[in-house]
Structures are given as C-alpha cells and as structure tokens.
Write a protein that holds these residues in place. Structure first.
Motif, PDB file in Angstrom:
ATOM      1  N   ALA A  51       0.840  -1.201   0.000  1.00  0.00           N
ATOM      2  CA  ALA A  51       0.000   0.000   0.000  1.00  0.00           C
ATOM      3  C   ALA A  51       0.869   1.243   0.000  1.00  0.00           C
ATOM      4  CB  ALA A  51      -0.923   0.002   1.215  1.00  0.00           C
ATOM      5  N   LEU A  52       0.261   2.365  -0.344  1.00  0.00           N
ATOM      6  CA  LEU A  52       0.920   3.667  -0.301  1.00  0.00           C
ATOM      7  C   LEU A  52       0.050   4.610   0.516  1.00  0.00           C
ATOM      8  CD1 LEU A  52       2.773   5.607  -3.020  1.00  0.00           C
ATOM      9  CD2 LEU A  52       0.812   6.715  -1.928  1.00  0.00           C
ATOM     10  N   LEU A  53       0.667   5.311   1.456  1.00  0.00           N
ATOM     11  CA  LEU A  53      -0.040   6.287   2.281  1.00  0.00           C
ATOM     12  C   LEU A  53       0.523   7.673   2.031  1.00  0.00           C
ATOM     13  CD1 LEU A  53      -0.243   4.685   5.855  1.00  0.00           C
ATOM     14  CD2 LEU A  53      -1.985   4.649   4.076  1.00  0.00           C
ATOM     15  N   SER A  54      -0.357   8.659   1.969  1.00  0.00           N
ATOM     16  CA  SER A  54       0.060  10.060   1.937  1.00  0.00           C
ATOM     17  C   SER A  54      -0.380  10.702   3.246  1.00  0.00           C
ATOM     18  CB  SER A  54      -0.568  10.794   0.753  1.00  0.00           C
ATOM     19  OG  SER A  54      -0.054  10.291  -0.467  1.00  0.00           O
ATOM     20  N   ILE A  55       0.561  11.390   3.898  1.00  0.00           N
ATOM     21  CA  ILE A  55       0.334  11.912   5.245  1.00  0.00           C
ATOM     22  C   ILE A  55       0.737  13.383   5.307  1.00  0.00           C
ATOM     23  CG2 ILE A  55       0.931  11.653   7.691  1.00  0.00           C
ATOM     24  CD1 ILE A  55       1.742   8.733   6.988  1.00  0.00           C
ATOM     25  N   ARG A  56      -0.087  14.192   5.960  1.00  0.00           N
ATOM     26  CA  ARG A  56       0.242  15.605   6.164  1.00  0.00           C
ATOM     27  C   ARG A  56       0.496  15.845   7.649  1.00  0.00           C
ATOM     28  NH1 ARG A  56      -4.048  19.170   3.827  1.00  0.00           N
ATOM     29  NH2 ARG A  56      -5.265  18.430   5.617  1.00  0.00           N
ATOM     30  N   PRO A  57       1.734  16.169   8.030  1.00  0.00           N
ATOM     31  CA  PRO A  57       2.026  16.454   9.439  1.00  0.00           C
ATOM     32  C   PRO A  57       1.250  17.672   9.922  1.00  0.00           C
ATOM     33  CG  PRO A  57       4.053  16.105   8.185  1.00  0.00           C
ATOM     34  CD  PRO A  57       2.941  16.233   7.190  1.00  0.00           C
ATOM     35  N   GLY A  58       0.827  17.623  11.181  1.00  0.00           N
ATOM     36  CA  GLY A  58       0.087  18.735  11.759  1.00  0.00           C
ATOM     37  C   GLY A  58       0.972  19.672  12.556  1.00  0.00           C
ATOM     38  N   PHE A  59       2.277  19.621  12.323  1.00  0.00           N
ATOM     39  CA  PHE A  59       3.214  20.488  13.029  1.00  0.00           C
ATOM     40  C   PHE A  59       4.315  20.911  12.063  1.00  0.00           C
ATOM     41  CE2 PHE A  59       4.420  16.096  13.534  1.00  0.00           C
ATOM     42  CZ  PHE A  59       5.789  16.064  13.345  1.00  0.00           C
ATOM     43  N   LEU A  60       5.097  21.904  12.443  1.00  0.00           N
ATOM     44  CA  LEU A  60       6.139  22.451  11.580  1.00  0.00           C
ATOM     45  C   LEU A  60       7.215  21.404  11.302  1.00  0.00           C
ATOM     46  CD1 LEU A  60       7.363  24.893  10.105  1.00  0.00           C
ATOM     47  CD2 LEU A  60       8.519  25.490  12.255  1.00  0.00           C
ATOM     48  N   TRP A  61       7.462  21.151  10.032  1.00  0.00           N
ATOM     49  CA  TRP A  61       8.469  20.170   9.601  1.00  0.00           C
ATOM     50  C   TRP A  61       9.485  20.939   8.768  1.00  0.00           C
ATOM     51  CZ3 TRP A  61       7.025  14.704  10.144  1.00  0.00           C
ATOM     52  CH2 TRP A  61       8.045  13.824   9.785  1.00  0.00           C
ATOM     53  N   GLU A  62      10.582  21.337   9.397  1.00  0.00           N
ATOM     54  CA  GLU A  62      11.513  22.264   8.754  1.00  0.00           C
ATOM     55  C   GLU A  62      12.275  21.639   7.590  1.00  0.00           C
ATOM     56  OE1 GLU A  62      13.881  23.656  11.952  1.00  0.00           O
ATOM     57  OE2 GLU A  62      12.368  25.065  12.687  1.00  0.00           O
ATOM     58  N   GLU A  63      12.859  20.469   7.802  1.00  0.00           N
ATOM     59  CA  GLU A  63      13.629  19.814   6.743  1.00  0.00           C
ATOM     60  C   GLU A  63      12.815  18.677   6.145  1.00  0.00           C
ATOM     61  OE1 GLU A  63      18.103  19.402   7.179  1.00  0.00           O
ATOM     62  OE2 GLU A  63      17.462  19.440   9.277  1.00  0.00           O
ATOM     63  N   LYS A  64      12.542  18.785   4.861  1.00  0.00           N
ATOM     64  CA  LYS A  64      11.779  17.748   4.161  1.00  0.00           C
ATOM     65  C   LYS A  64      12.744  16.995   3.250  1.00  0.00           C
ATOM     66  CE  LYS A  64       7.453  20.400   4.148  1.00  0.00           C
ATOM     67  NZ  LYS A  64       7.950  21.630   4.793  1.00  0.00           N
ATOM     68  N   CYS A  95       8.637   2.166  11.423  1.00  0.00           N
ATOM     69  CA  CYS A  95       9.667   2.893  10.684  1.00  0.00           C
ATOM     70  C   CYS A  95       9.392   2.783   9.185  1.00  0.00           C
ATOM     71  CB  CYS A  95      11.048   2.319  11.002  1.00  0.00           C
ATOM     72  SG  CYS A  95      12.394   3.160  10.131  1.00  0.00           S
ATOM     73  N   LEU A  96       9.118   3.928   8.553  1.00  0.00           N
ATOM     74  CA  LEU A  96       8.830   3.978   7.123  1.00  0.00           C
ATOM     75  C   LEU A  96       9.727   5.018   6.461  1.00  0.00           C
ATOM     76  CD1 LEU A  96       4.922   3.894   7.326  1.00  0.00           C
ATOM     77  CD2 LEU A  96       6.444   1.984   6.780  1.00  0.00           C
ATOM     78  N   THR A  97       9.831   4.938   5.141  1.00  0.00           N
ATOM     79  CA  THR A  97      10.695   5.838   4.380  1.00  0.00           C
ATOM     80  C   THR A  97       9.862   6.825   3.579  1.00  0.00           C
ATOM     81  OG1 THR A  97      12.391   4.122   4.164  1.00  0.00           O
ATOM     82  CG2 THR A  97      12.494   5.959   2.613  1.00  0.00           C
ATOM     83  N   ALA A  98      10.190   8.108   3.709  1.00  0.00           N
ATOM     84  CA  ALA A  98       9.503   9.135   2.925  1.00  0.00           C
ATOM     85  C   ALA A  98       9.950   9.017   1.470  1.00  0.00           C
ATOM     86  CB  ALA A  98       9.822  10.522   3.470  1.00  0.00           C
ATOM     87  N   ALA A  99       9.081   8.487   0.621  1.00  0.00           N
ATOM     88  CA  ALA A  99       9.429   8.271  -0.785  1.00  0.00           C
ATOM     89  C   ALA A  99       9.272   9.547  -1.606  1.00  0.00           C
ATOM     90  CB  ALA A  99       8.559   7.166  -1.376  1.00  0.00           C
ATOM     91  N   VAL A 100       8.292  10.374  -1.226  1.00  0.00           N
ATOM     92  CA  VAL A 100       7.991  11.600  -1.979  1.00  0.00           C
ATOM     93  C   VAL A 100       7.507  12.667  -1.003  1.00  0.00           C
ATOM     94  CG1 VAL A 100       6.559  12.638  -3.787  1.00  0.00           C
ATOM     95  CG2 VAL A 100       7.296  10.270  -4.020  1.00  0.00           C
ATOM     96  N   TRP A 101       7.939  13.900  -1.224  1.00  0.00           N
ATOM     97  CA  TRP A 101       7.368  15.065  -0.550  1.00  0.00           C
ATOM     98  C   TRP A 101       6.689  15.923  -1.608  1.00  0.00           C
ATOM     99  CZ3 TRP A 101       6.600  16.673   4.353  1.00  0.00           C
ATOM    100  CH2 TRP A 101       7.297  16.022   5.382  1.00  0.00           C
ATOM    101  N   GLY A 158       4.595  19.414  -1.480  1.00  0.00           N
ATOM    102  CA  GLY A 158       4.108  20.472  -0.605  1.00  0.00           C
ATOM    103  C   GLY A 158       4.390  20.134   0.843  1.00  0.00           C
ATOM    104  N   ASP A 159       3.336  20.110   1.647  1.00  0.00           N
ATOM    105  CA  ASP A 159       3.514  19.830   3.077  1.00  0.00           C
ATOM    106  C   ASP A 159       3.127  18.400   3.448  1.00  0.00           C
ATOM    107  OD1 ASP A 159       0.813  20.018   2.674  1.00  0.00           O
ATOM    108  OD2 ASP A 159       0.417  21.416   4.321  1.00  0.00           O
ATOM    109  N   SER A 160       3.041  17.505   2.462  1.00  0.00           N
ATOM    110  CA  SER A 160       2.696  16.110   2.753  1.00  0.00           C
ATOM    111  C   SER A 160       3.737  15.172   2.145  1.00  0.00           C
ATOM    112  CB  SER A 160       1.305  15.768   2.215  1.00  0.00           C
ATOM    113  OG  SER A 160       1.284  15.824   0.804  1.00  0.00           O
ATOM    114  N   PHE A 161       3.842  13.982   2.717  1.00  0.00           N
ATOM    115  CA  PHE A 161       4.786  12.990   2.213  1.00  0.00           C
ATOM    116  C   PHE A 161       4.063  11.662   2.001  1.00  0.00           C
ATOM    117  CE2 PHE A 161       4.918  12.620   6.829  1.00  0.00           C
ATOM    118  CZ  PHE A 161       4.927  11.249   7.052  1.00  0.00           C
ATOM    119  N   SER A 162       4.663  10.818   1.173  1.00  0.00           N
ATOM    120  CA  SER A 162       4.096   9.500   0.894  1.00  0.00           C
ATOM    121  C   SER A 162       5.080   8.420   1.304  1.00  0.00           C
ATOM    122  CB  SER A 162       3.759   9.354  -0.594  1.00  0.00           C
ATOM    123  OG  SER A 162       2.748  10.265  -0.973  1.00  0.00           O
ATOM    124  N   VAL A 163       4.542   7.300   1.783  1.00  0.00           N
ATOM    125  CA  VAL A 163       5.359   6.161   2.199  1.00  0.00           C
ATOM    126  C   VAL A 163       4.797   4.887   1.586  1.00  0.00           C
ATOM    127  CG1 VAL A 163       6.145   7.178   4.372  1.00  0.00           C
ATOM    128  CG2 VAL A 163       3.983   5.918   4.317  1.00  0.00           C
TER     129      VAL A 163
END
Length: 218
Positions: free
Chosen positions: A22-35, A47-53, A55-60
């Motif tokens: 599966a693939l999940l897209s997640i938007r953090p609800g707090f400041l994420w300075e380094e993407k 433990c998952l790997t951010a495959a794509v950023w 805007g302000d969301s990432f996919s795993v």
C-alpha cells in the motif's frame, strides 16, 4: 532509530491499496523544517521511508509484512497517526531505544480517566510475554511508555496529560488495535540466554538469568 517521544500527529490524506502492499500520503500537523526524500519516519511506531514530498505532505510505501504485523492496514482517510522523525546522534534520549520494527499488535481492553490521567489496559500475544516487564519500557503506537503492571495476557500503563494531548492514544476506542514494540535490549538478552543453553560450544559467562534477576534486569 527513534526515542518514542512523538513530535505530533499527522492526517492520512490518501490510501492506495495494491495487491500485497500500500501507499499512504500523510500531512504532518506540526512544523516540519527539513523535508528529505529517503528519511526515516515513525508512523504509529512503524519505521517507514519518505518516498515523496509534495508540498507539506509525504508519501510512504508499506510492504505486505508491515501491513500484516501492524495496524496500518486498518487506517482510513482522515485518521490521525503519531509521527516522529529519526533520532540525531546529538539528541537527548528522553524515551528509550525504539527501532520502529513492530513485534505485533495488541488491543485496548480498558480505558479510564482518573482526574487528568488516563489508565489503559492493553492485550498482547503470548509470544511477547517474556519481553514485557513491570516498570520496563514499551512502545505503543510509537509512544515510549512505562509498564505499570503486567499479567499473562495484558498490561496496564498510565498516560500523562502531555502525552494524551500530543498523541492519538487516548482517542482510541475499546477494542482498537495498537502497535507494540518491546524493549530491544531485553529481546537480545533473551535470545542470548536461550541460545546459550542450546549451544554447548559457547564460553561460560557470569551473565546468566540468575545474575540478571539479582541486579533487577528481569
């Protein structure tokens, strides 16, 4: 590697289920300075790997093994998840060593509000019993917590107000699944002692079960 000190929550924006992953897209609800693409992120303790950023969301990407062993396969769009970025070597270790490699799931059996504190009772599978000890550490949905009491099939713990506000734990319903990761050091000690009894070629060590019990490790 993580500490179990959840930084905040994220919202599930998209779920793409495939045949065995599966693939999940997640938007953090707090400041994420380094993407950073490729960085490790704890999502409900996994433990998952951010495959794509974007805007302000990432996919795993989530493997079949992770879907089977954790509660991530039951997530829905709009659900909140606990998030923690990987530990820097210069950071304080405020919780305990958390790898993000889930041992299995348990279910919330009881939830009580006692003044401003929550008391939870959580079930676990028989295979995890040797690694859950009174006053020991355990990660529940990625949150580093202390076991108050442990029985043969369940354990109790207390959620302080800060943890209740920072994580999703107290919003879970009775019967909901939570991810469990037992203490890393305890698992290695248990395996070492188990193998030592089977392998007669291993040298004699003063560190045995009796030694560990006398010094408060078991």
């Amino acid at each position: 590697m993580f500490t179990g000190l959840v930084e905040g929550q994220g919202e599930i924006l998209r779920i793409e289920k495939k045949r065995d992953n599966a693939l999940l897209s997640i938007r953090p609800g707090f400041l994420w300075e380094e993407k950073k693409v490729g960085e490790s992120i704890s999502v409900n303790g996994v433990c998952l790997t951010a495959a794509v950023w974007i805007g302000d969301s990432f996919s795993v990407d989530i493997s079949e093994e992770t879907l089977t062993r954790s509660n991530l396969g039951g997530l829905k769009v709009g659900d909140q998840v606990n998030l923690e970025r990987a530990l820097h070597l210069s950071d304080r270790l405020g919780g305990h060593w958390v790898t993000g490699h889930i041992d299995g799931t348990g279910r919330i059996l009881k939830k009580e509000l006692q003044e401003s504190f929550f008391s939870l009772k959580i079930s676990f599978s028989k295979s995890l019993r040797p690694f859950i000890v009174e006053k020991g550490s355990i990660a529940v949905d990625g949150v580093s917590l202390t076991v108050n009491q442990v029985g043969e099939k369940d354990f109790n713990l207390t959620i302080i107000p800060h943890t209740a506000a920072q994580t999703t734990l107290t919003r879970k319903n009775i019967g909901e699944a939570v991810n469990l990761e037992t203490d890393l050091i305890g698992k290695y000690v248990y395996q070492f002692l188990s193998r030592k009894g089977e392998d007669k070629s291993m040298p004699e060590s003063k560190v045995n079960e009796r030694f560990l019990r006398e010094h408060g490790f078991l």
